[in-house]
Design a protein around this motif. Structure first.
Motif, PDB file in Angstrom:
ATOM      1  N   PRO A  53       0.822  -1.193   0.000  1.00 30.21           N
ATOM      2  CA  PRO A  53       0.000   0.000   0.000  1.00 30.21           C
ATOM      3  C   PRO A  53       0.857   1.244   0.000  1.00 30.21           C
ATOM      4  CG  PRO A  53      -0.246  -1.258   2.049  1.00 30.21           C
ATOM      5  CD  PRO A  53       0.658  -2.029   1.165  1.00 30.21           C
ATOM      6  N   GLY A  54       0.513   2.199  -0.845  1.00 29.89           N
ATOM      7  CA  GLY A  54       1.240   3.451  -0.903  1.00 29.89           C
ATOM      8  C   GLY A  54       2.431   3.407  -1.822  1.00 29.89           C
ATOM      9  N   HIS A  55       2.837   2.236  -2.296  1.00 34.58           N
ATOM     10  CA  HIS A  55       4.039   2.132  -3.108  1.00 34.58           C
ATOM     11  C   HIS A  55       3.682   2.110  -4.585  1.00 34.58           C
ATOM     12  CE1 HIS A  55       6.223   0.107   0.515  1.00 34.58           C
ATOM     13  NE2 HIS A  55       5.936   1.378   0.707  1.00 34.58           N
ATOM     14  N   GLY A  56       4.113   3.134  -5.306  1.00 37.62           N
ATOM     15  CA  GLY A  56       3.873   3.172  -6.741  1.00 37.62           C
ATOM     16  C   GLY A  56       4.923   2.352  -7.460  1.00 37.62           C
ATOM     17  N   GLY A  57       4.500   1.571  -8.440  1.00 38.84           N
ATOM     18  CA  GLY A  57       5.445   0.788  -9.211  1.00 38.84           C
ATOM     19  C   GLY A  57       6.038   1.626 -10.327  1.00 38.84           C
ATOM     20  N   HIS A 241       5.254   8.169  -3.522  1.00 37.48           N
ATOM     21  CA  HIS A 241       4.781   6.807  -3.275  1.00 37.48           C
ATOM     22  C   HIS A 241       5.884   5.767  -3.461  1.00 37.48           C
ATOM     23  CE1 HIS A 241       0.362   6.901  -2.614  1.00 37.48           C
ATOM     24  NE2 HIS A 241       0.515   8.136  -3.081  1.00 37.48           N
ATOM     25  N   ASN A 242       7.076   6.200  -3.807  1.00 35.09           N
ATOM     26  CA  ASN A 242       8.198   5.269  -3.894  1.00 35.09           C
ATOM     27  C   ASN A 242       8.457   4.660  -2.520  1.00 35.09           C
ATOM     28  OD1 ASN A 242      11.271   4.646  -3.664  1.00 35.09           O
ATOM     29  ND2 ASN A 242      10.887   4.743  -5.871  1.00 35.09           N
ATOM     30  N   LYS A 247       7.117   5.897   3.566  1.00 31.95           N
ATOM     31  CA  LYS A 247       6.841   5.809   5.000  1.00 31.95           C
ATOM     32  C   LYS A 247       7.406   6.987   5.781  1.00 31.95           C
ATOM     33  CE  LYS A 247      10.828   2.835   6.120  1.00 31.95           C
ATOM     34  NZ  LYS A 247      11.221   1.536   6.722  1.00 31.95           N
ATOM     35  N   TYR A 248       8.368   7.700   5.199  1.00 29.86           N
ATOM     36  CA  TYR A 248       8.966   8.840   5.889  1.00 29.86           C
ATOM     37  C   TYR A 248       8.226  10.147   5.624  1.00 29.86           C
ATOM     38  CZ  TYR A 248      12.830   5.527   6.264  1.00 29.86           C
ATOM     39  OH  TYR A 248      13.597   4.415   6.515  1.00 29.86           O
ATOM     40  N   ILE A 249       7.538  10.240   4.487  1.00 25.20           N
ATOM     41  CA  ILE A 249       6.944  11.520   4.096  1.00 25.20           C
ATOM     42  C   ILE A 249       5.439  11.392   3.808  1.00 25.20           C
ATOM     43  CG2 ILE A 249       7.016  13.405   2.402  1.00 25.20           C
ATOM     44  CD1 ILE A 249       9.980  12.818   2.006  1.00 25.20           C
ATOM     45  N   HIS A 250       5.090  10.683   2.743  1.00 25.93           N
ATOM     46  CA  HIS A 250       3.710  10.717   2.237  1.00 25.93           C
ATOM     47  C   HIS A 250       2.741   9.855   3.039  1.00 25.93           C
ATOM     48  CE1 HIS A 250       0.716  11.812  -0.642  1.00 25.93           C
ATOM     49  NE2 HIS A 250       0.566  10.595  -1.147  1.00 25.93           N
ATOM     50  N   PHE A 330      -4.564   3.751  -2.806  1.00 23.39           N
ATOM     51  CA  PHE A 330      -3.161   4.154  -2.660  1.00 23.39           C
ATOM     52  C   PHE A 330      -2.349   4.259  -3.949  1.00 23.39           C
ATOM     53  CE2 PHE A 330      -4.318   2.014   1.320  1.00 23.39           C
ATOM     54  CZ  PHE A 330      -4.155   3.065   2.206  1.00 23.39           C
ATOM     55  N   ASN A 331      -2.422   3.275  -4.832  1.00 21.98           N
ATOM     56  CA  ASN A 331      -1.519   3.284  -5.992  1.00 21.98           C
ATOM     57  C   ASN A 331      -2.265   3.494  -7.307  1.00 21.98           C
ATOM     58  OD1 ASN A 331      -2.793   0.837  -6.210  1.00 21.98           O
ATOM     59  ND2 ASN A 331      -0.948  -0.413  -5.994  1.00 21.98           N
ATOM     60  N   GLN A 332      -3.352   4.268  -7.235  1.00 24.14           N
ATOM     61  CA  GLN A 332      -4.116   4.658  -8.413  1.00 24.14           C
ATOM     62  C   GLN A 332      -4.337   6.172  -8.392  1.00 24.14           C
ATOM     63  OE1 GLN A 332      -6.017   2.352 -10.967  1.00 24.14           O
ATOM     64  NE2 GLN A 332      -4.026   1.535 -10.372  1.00 24.14           N
ATOM     65  N   CYS A 333      -4.485   6.753  -9.592  1.00 22.03           N
ATOM     66  CA  CYS A 333      -4.940   8.139  -9.715  1.00 22.03           C
ATOM     67  C   CYS A 333      -4.050   9.137  -8.972  1.00 22.03           C
ATOM     68  CB  CYS A 333      -6.388   8.271  -9.234  1.00 22.03           C
ATOM     69  SG  CYS A 333      -7.540   7.155 -10.050  1.00 22.03           S
ATOM     70  N   TYR A 334      -2.834   9.330  -9.478  1.00 22.43           N
ATOM     71  CA  TYR A 334      -1.886  10.243  -8.839  1.00 22.43           C
ATOM     72  C   TYR A 334      -2.086  11.699  -9.249  1.00 22.43           C
ATOM     73  CZ  TYR A 334       0.735   5.966  -7.768  1.00 22.43           C
ATOM     74  OH  TYR A 334       1.120   4.731  -7.312  1.00 22.43           O
TER      75      TYR A 334
END
Length: 379
Positions: A53-57, A241-242, A247-250, A330-334
């Motif tokens: 979750p939260g991680h963009g590929g 989302h990288n 986990k440190y920022i977004h 989380f990883n859709q629609c940026y």
């Protein structure tokens, strides 16, 4: 500035408050059931196996078909918005001129002259104090109005919730933390950023404060500002989302999987500067825009961000479905407009969901969740 229930096959629980996922959701790869989305919890139904979750590929390389589709989407979205702005401007000009007795050709210049006669023409006062006052009036008026609805939940607006039953009631401890973070971002980071931007504008060269630009110039500059924001926000948001930085920022912003309006600026200081403030500020800087154009653009961008985080799909408001879907999955629609999401394929799950069917402007009073109801899975 930044600056959107949802999967058609599930009914969500209460994300953002430790709620359970919708029926039929499975915990993400390597995660524990019952975790909180945005805090290492499970992703929404339909995410690719093993996705965190939260991680963009990696972004996909667009094909010619994707480019053509993105261009057509951009033309439709921006063209529709421009048409609405033209109609509103003409109508507003006619009414203001009728009430105040100005000639329609000079109504806005006359009002602007009266304002400058009152506050003066000092560029620093207009760009630093004026920008802060104008944007504060818009952000806090709209944001606190939505917060009032979230706290009181009148039935007439409750029916327009995108994720039904979420934030009912609002978690007061989360809300307190939200308000404190937003106040810091607004009263500390924003003035510092605004102060620095003044000197960049001074270096770039500023137009005559007394003379308003033509409406056609304003319209063209607004279109360019929208496109600049779309590009800068999309890629900065995707980078946030990288997995190395999320986990440190977004991650802080994604504590709210069912967002409320003020979460539009609930973010880590680094994110607030580089993803919330810089994208909308770059357009006026590159163009050397008149301060009145900058104010109009900032107010539009703030209102859009507040609406997209509001959690409500209200009649005659732009659709907030895409960004609400982002907070849920989380990883859709940026992006803001969806142009670059289409280009890179980061909206495929969204386009396959019932939420996408609701991703239109509501022109009546019937909630779109009734027009396009969720499809229940047969267990």
């Amino acid at each position: 500035m930044e600056t959107k229930s949802l999967c058609g096959s599930v009914e969500p629980g209460q994300p953002g408050q430790g709620g359970q996922p919708g029926h039929g959701e499975q915990p993400g790869h390597g995660e524990q059931p019952g975790g909180q989305p945005g805090h290492g919890g499970q992703p929404g139904h339909g995410e690719q196996p093993g996705a965190q979750p939260g991680h963009g590929g990696q972004l996909s390389t667009p094909s010619l078909v994707d480019v053509k589709g993105a261009v057509l989407k951009a033309c439709f979205v921006i063209g529709s918005a421009a048409l609405v702005i033209i109609c509103l401007r003409n109508s507003l000009t006619w009414h203001v001129a009728s009430i105040w007795g100005f000639a329609r050709e000079y109504v806005w210049q006359s009002i602007w002259d009266k304002l400058l006669d009152t506050v003066g023409e000092d560029p620093f006062i207009l760009m630093f104090y004026g920008t802060f006052c104008v944007t504060s009036l818009v952000y806090w008026t709209v944001g606190l109005t939505f917060m009032y609805f979230d706290l009181t939940l009148p039935e007439w607006i409750r029916q327009y919730k995108i994720q039904p039953s979420t934030n009912e009631p609002l978690d007061r401890s989360k809300l307190k933390k939200l308000v404190l973070v937003v106040l810091f971002n607004w009263t500390v980071l924003f003035p510092v950023f605004n102060y620095c931007m003044f000197f960049l504008h001074e270096w770039r060269g500023m137009p005559d404060m007394r003379v308003l630009p033509s409406f056609h110039r304003v319209l063209v500059e607004l279109i360019i500002c929208v496109l600049v924001e779309e590009v800068m926000f999309y890629y900065s948001h995707w980078l946030l989302h990288n997995k190395r930085v999320y986990k440190y920022i977004h991650k802080q912003h994604h504590e709210w999987t069912a967002s409320v309006s003020l979460t539009s600026l609930y973010s880590h200081p680094v994110e607030h500067i580089f993803s919330n403030l810089l994208p909308p500020a770059m357009g006026p800087l590159l163009l050397g825009s008149h301060i009145s154009t900058s104010w109009l653009w900032f107010c539009m961008a703030l209102t859009s961000a507040l609406n997209s985080h509001s959690g409500y799909h209200l009649p005659f408001f732009p659709s907030p479905e895409a960004h609400d879907f982002h907070h849920l999955k989380f990883n859709q629609c940026y992006g803001v407009l969806g142009i670059l999401d289409y280009l890179h394929g980061t909206d495929k799950m969204f386009r396959a969901s019932t939420a996408y069917e609701r991703h239109i402007m509501l022109l009546g009073s019937t909630p779109l969740r009734e027009t396009f109801p969720d499809v229940k899975k047969e267990l």
